[in-house]
Design a protein around this motif. Structure first.
Motif, PDB file in Angstrom:
ATOM      1  N   SER A  72       0.801  -1.209   0.000  1.00  0.00           N
ATOM      2  CA  SER A  72       0.000   0.000   0.000  1.00  0.00           C
ATOM      3  C   SER A  72       0.840   1.269   0.000  1.00  0.00           C
ATOM      4  O   SER A  72       0.297   2.359  -0.088  1.00  0.00           O
ATOM      5  N   LEU A  73       2.152   1.174   0.090  1.00  0.00           N
ATOM      6  CA  LEU A  73       2.988   2.364   0.112  1.00  0.00           C
ATOM      7  C   LEU A  73       3.327   2.878  -1.284  1.00  0.00           C
ATOM      8  O   LEU A  73       3.636   4.055  -1.453  1.00  0.00           O
ATOM      9  N   TRP A  93      11.098   6.340   7.101  1.00  0.00           N
ATOM     10  CA  TRP A  93      11.620   5.208   6.342  1.00  0.00           C
ATOM     11  C   TRP A  93      12.996   5.547   5.774  1.00  0.00           C
ATOM     12  O   TRP A  93      13.287   6.696   5.465  1.00  0.00           O
ATOM     13  N   ARG A  94      13.801   4.501   5.601  1.00  0.00           N
ATOM     14  CA  ARG A  94      15.032   4.670   4.833  1.00  0.00           C
ATOM     15  C   ARG A  94      14.616   4.862   3.386  1.00  0.00           C
ATOM     16  O   ARG A  94      13.661   4.248   2.919  1.00  0.00           O
ATOM     17  N   ALA A  95      15.373   5.683   2.665  1.00  0.00           N
ATOM     18  CA  ALA A  95      14.990   5.978   1.287  1.00  0.00           C
ATOM     19  C   ALA A  95      16.186   5.944   0.368  1.00  0.00           C
ATOM     20  O   ALA A  95      17.320   6.163   0.784  1.00  0.00           O
ATOM     21  N   ARG A  96      15.867   5.653  -0.861  1.00  0.00           N
ATOM     22  CA  ARG A  96      16.849   5.684  -1.933  1.00  0.00           C
ATOM     23  C   ARG A  96      16.190   6.463  -3.061  1.00  0.00           C
ATOM     24  O   ARG A  96      15.032   6.224  -3.390  1.00  0.00           O
ATOM     25  N   ASN A 118      11.513  -2.106  -1.105  1.00  0.00           N
ATOM     26  CA  ASN A 118      12.422  -3.244  -1.029  1.00  0.00           C
ATOM     27  C   ASN A 118      12.775  -3.447   0.437  1.00  0.00           C
ATOM     28  O   ASN A 118      13.657  -2.775   0.966  1.00  0.00           O
ATOM     29  N   GLY A 119      12.067  -4.343   1.098  1.00  0.00           N
ATOM     30  CA  GLY A 119      12.264  -4.558   2.520  1.00  0.00           C
ATOM     31  C   GLY A 119      11.791  -3.340   3.290  1.00  0.00           C
ATOM     32  O   GLY A 119      10.637  -2.965   3.229  1.00  0.00           O
ATOM     33  N   LEU A 120      12.704  -2.692   4.003  1.00  0.00           N
ATOM     34  CA  LEU A 120      12.368  -1.486   4.759  1.00  0.00           C
ATOM     35  C   LEU A 120      12.912  -0.232   4.095  1.00  0.00           C
ATOM     36  O   LEU A 120      12.951   0.834   4.712  1.00  0.00           O
TER      37      LEU A 120
END
Length: 134
Positions: A72-73, A93-96, A118-120
């Motif tokens: 859902s994100l 959240w961690r982001a790329r 992708n995971g967290l």
């Protein structure tokens, strides 16, 4: 049988519970003075009903493995908290950053859109003007 719902044994725990319940009912009827045939039929009836219930539970549990996971994100809006973190749906959240040629790194406060999970770690891109406008 309650453990069968929480432990993935594919019906082994539930089958053991059904056998124990059927034997217990048969012993209860025979100890109560009923004929041996009545005790056998009572135990068999309980065993069939319990076996059908365990088979249904195992089938439904295995069926959930085939369900596709929906994330859902993806497509949600968020706010950058720096180059490597974003705030989306009330969580940090961690982001790329989604790689585009010649694009500047995300700055604190920039609106972003989640493209992939992708995971967290979320892969995000800067939001377009039409996505930010109410």
């Amino acid at each position: 049988m309650a453990a069968e719902a929480h432990v993935p044994t594919h019906g082994v725990l539930g089958a053991g519970a059904v056998v124990a319940l059927a034997l217990g009912v048969a012993l209860l009827f025979s100890a109560g003075g009923s004929a041996a045939l009545v005790a056998v039929f009572a135990g068999a009836g309980i065993g069939l009903a319990g076996g059908a219930t365990v088979a249904l539970m195992a089938r439904k549990a295995l069926g959930t493995r085939r369900l596709r996971q929906h994330n859902s994100l993806v497509g949600r809006m968020g706010v950058a908290r720096g180059a490597d973190s974003v705030f989306v749906d009330g969580a940090l959240w961690r982001a790329r950053q989604w790689e585009f040629e010649g694009e500047a790194p995300l700055a604190r406060g920039d609106p972003v859109v989640v493209e992939r999970v992708n995971g967290l770690t979320l892969t995000v891109r800067p939001a377009n003007e039409w996505e930010v406008a109410p």
